[in-house]
Design a protein around this motif. Structure first.
Motif, PDB file in Angstrom:
ATOM      1  N   LEU A  55      66.195  -8.883  22.842  1.00 12.17           N
ATOM      2  CA  LEU A  55      65.133  -7.984  22.407  1.00 12.17           C
ATOM      3  C   LEU A  55      65.695  -6.826  21.589  1.00 12.17           C
ATOM      4  N   SER A  56      66.820  -6.306  22.013  1.00  8.55           N
ATOM      5  CA  SER A  56      67.447  -5.199  21.294  1.00  8.55           C
ATOM      6  C   SER A  56      67.891  -5.620  19.897  1.00  8.55           C
ATOM      7  N   ILE A  57      68.517  -6.767  19.799  1.00 13.48           N
ATOM      8  CA  ILE A  57      68.971  -7.252  18.492  1.00 13.48           C
ATOM      9  C   ILE A  57      67.771  -7.559  17.605  1.00 13.48           C
ATOM     10  N   ARG A  58      66.740  -8.164  18.162  1.00 13.17           N
ATOM     11  CA  ARG A  58      65.541  -8.479  17.384  1.00 13.17           C
ATOM     12  C   ARG A  58      64.871  -7.193  16.905  1.00 13.17           C
ATOM     13  N   SER A  59      64.820  -6.194  17.767  1.00  7.96           N
ATOM     14  CA  SER A  59      64.240  -4.902  17.396  1.00  7.96           C
ATOM     15  C   SER A  59      65.058  -4.242  16.280  1.00  7.96           C
ATOM     16  N   ALA A  60      66.364  -4.303  16.405  1.00  8.97           N
ATOM     17  CA  ALA A  60      67.243  -3.733  15.377  1.00  8.97           C
ATOM     18  C   ALA A  60      67.045  -4.461  14.048  1.00  8.97           C
ATOM     19  N   THR A  61      66.867  -5.766  14.111  1.00 10.38           N
ATOM     20  CA  THR A  61      66.643  -6.560  12.901  1.00 10.38           C
ATOM     21  C   THR A  61      65.341  -6.150  12.223  1.00 10.38           C
ATOM     22  N   ARG A  62      64.290  -5.967  13.017  1.00 12.74           N
ATOM     23  CA  ARG A  62      63.004  -5.524  12.454  1.00 12.74           C
ATOM     24  C   ARG A  62      63.134  -4.128  11.842  1.00 12.74           C
ATOM     25  N   SER A  63      63.822  -3.253  12.531  1.00 12.98           N
ATOM     26  CA  SER A  63      64.010  -1.897  12.011  1.00 12.98           C
ATOM     27  C   SER A  63      64.807  -1.912  10.707  1.00 12.98           C
ATOM     28  N   MET A  64      65.819  -2.749  10.651  1.00 11.17           N
ATOM     29  CA  MET A  64      66.622  -2.832   9.440  1.00 11.17           C
ATOM     30  C   MET A  64      65.793  -3.403   8.293  1.00 11.17           C
ATOM     31  N   ALA A  65      64.967  -4.390   8.572  1.00 13.95           N
ATOM     32  CA  ALA A  65      64.090  -4.955   7.542  1.00 13.95           C
ATOM     33  C   ALA A  65      63.138  -3.882   7.015  1.00 13.95           C
ATOM     34  N   GLN A  66      62.633  -3.053   7.905  1.00 13.36           N
ATOM     35  CA  GLN A  66      61.743  -1.974   7.495  1.00 13.36           C
ATOM     36  C   GLN A  66      62.516  -0.946   6.646  1.00 13.36           C
ATOM     37  N   SER A  67      63.738  -0.679   7.002  1.00 18.13           N
ATOM     38  CA  SER A  67      64.567   0.244   6.220  1.00 18.13           C
ATOM     39  C   SER A  67      64.785  -0.284   4.804  1.00 18.13           C
ATOM     40  N   VAL A  68      65.062  -1.573   4.710  1.00 20.87           N
ATOM     41  CA  VAL A  68      65.242  -2.207   3.398  1.00 20.87           C
ATOM     42  C   VAL A  68      63.967  -2.040   2.576  1.00 20.87           C
ATOM     43  N   GLU A  69      62.840  -2.316   3.191  1.00 22.47           N
ATOM     44  CA  GLU A  69      61.557  -2.199   2.497  1.00 22.47           C
ATOM     45  C   GLU A  69      61.301  -0.763   2.029  1.00 22.47           C
ATOM     46  N   CYS A  70      61.566   0.214   2.887  1.00 21.52           N
ATOM     47  CA  CYS A  70      61.368   1.622   2.518  1.00 21.52           C
ATOM     48  C   CYS A  70      62.252   2.020   1.351  1.00 21.52           C
ATOM     49  N   LEU A  71      63.500   1.579   1.362  1.00 14.70           N
ATOM     50  CA  LEU A  71      64.399   1.931   0.266  1.00 14.70           C
ATOM     51  C   LEU A  71      63.977   1.239  -1.021  1.00 14.70           C
ATOM     52  N   GLN A  72      63.494   0.014  -0.927  1.00 17.86           N
ATOM     53  CA  GLN A  72      62.988  -0.678  -2.116  1.00 17.86           C
ATOM     54  C   GLN A  72      61.814   0.091  -2.728  1.00 17.86           C
ATOM     55  N   ILE A  73      60.946   0.594  -1.889  1.00 16.39           N
ATOM     56  CA  ILE A  73      59.813   1.400  -2.365  1.00 16.39           C
ATOM     57  C   ILE A  73      60.326   2.668  -3.045  1.00 16.39           C
ATOM     58  N   ALA A  74      61.286   3.336  -2.429  1.00 17.55           N
ATOM     59  CA  ALA A  74      61.853   4.556  -3.016  1.00 17.55           C
ATOM     60  C   ALA A  74      62.474   4.262  -4.379  1.00 17.55           C
ATOM     61  N   ILE A  75      63.149   3.138  -4.492  1.00 18.35           N
ATOM     62  CA  ILE A  75      63.770   2.756  -5.767  1.00 18.35           C
ATOM     63  C   ILE A  75      62.691   2.541  -6.829  1.00 18.35           C
ATOM     64  N   ARG A  76      61.625   1.842  -6.473  1.00 19.19           N
ATOM     65  CA  ARG A  76      60.532   1.627  -7.428  1.00 19.19           C
ATOM     66  C   ARG A  76      59.923   2.965  -7.854  1.00 19.19           C
ATOM     67  N   GLN A  77      59.722   3.846  -6.894  1.00 20.26           N
ATOM     68  CA  GLN A  77      59.112   5.139  -7.194  1.00 20.26           C
ATOM     69  C   GLN A  77      60.011   5.997  -8.069  1.00 20.26           C
ATOM     70  N   THR A  78      61.292   6.019  -7.787  1.00 17.23           N
ATOM     71  CA  THR A  78      62.191   6.830  -8.615  1.00 17.23           C
ATOM     72  C   THR A  78      62.321   6.222 -10.000  1.00 17.23           C
ATOM     73  N   SER A  79      62.255   4.905 -10.105  1.00 13.19           N
ATOM     74  CA  SER A  79      62.317   4.254 -11.427  1.00 13.19           C
ATOM     75  C   SER A  79      61.108   4.629 -12.265  1.00 13.19           C
ATOM     76  N   ARG A  80      59.936   4.626 -11.645  1.00 14.70           N
ATOM     77  CA  ARG A  80      58.715   5.011 -12.376  1.00 14.70           C
ATOM     78  C   ARG A  80      58.785   6.475 -12.791  1.00 14.70           C
ATOM     79  N   GLY A  81      59.333   7.305 -11.939  1.00 15.16           N
ATOM     80  CA  GLY A  81      59.403   8.733 -12.223  1.00 15.16           C
ATOM     81  C   GLY A  81      60.327   9.054 -13.388  1.00 15.16           C
ATOM     82  N   SER A  82      61.339   8.211 -13.582  1.00  9.87           N
ATOM     83  CA  SER A  82      62.308   8.486 -14.663  1.00  9.87           C
ATOM     84  C   SER A  82      61.974   7.758 -15.946  1.00  9.87           C
ATOM     85  N   ALA A  83      60.935   6.919 -15.895  1.00 11.41           N
ATOM     86  CA  ALA A  83      60.566   6.149 -17.099  1.00 11.41           C
ATOM     87  C   ALA A  83      59.843   7.001 -18.122  1.00 11.41           C
TER      88      ALA A  83
END
Length: 83
Positions: A55-83
């Motif tokens: 359960l702990s490893i599965r929870s960590a995996t879900r949290s890491m997936a969410q972190s990846v998604e959040c950073l991808q969103i931040a990258i898209r947002q910063t790219s739009r801001g600098s365009a």
């Protein structure tokens, strides 16, 4: 994303604004590698007799997936801001 947000990201990584995209992409690759490693660990332990560990490893995996998604969103947002 607001210019202040981009500046905050650049500040957080200690890079000049012009290097922000590269810095974010490097961090994204690291998070993706860690996410893959967690998935690998989960598969290695999936038959272990310790449900709490799984359960702990599965929870960590879900949290890491969410972190990846959040950073991808931040990258898209910063790219739009600098365009």
């Amino acid at each position: 994303m607001y210019a202040a947000d981009s500046a905050a990201w650049a500040d957080a990584f200690g890079v000049h604004h012009s290097f922000l995209d590269r810095a974010l992409q490097q961090r994204l690759r690291r998070l993706q590698d860690m996410e893959e490693e967690l998935r690998s660990l989960y598969n290695a332990f999936k038959n272990a007799p310790d449900d709490e560990l799984l359960l702990s490893i599965r929870s960590a995996t879900r949290s890491m997936a969410q972190s990846v998604e959040c950073l991808q969103i931040a990258i898209r947002q910063t790219s739009r801001g600098s365009a």
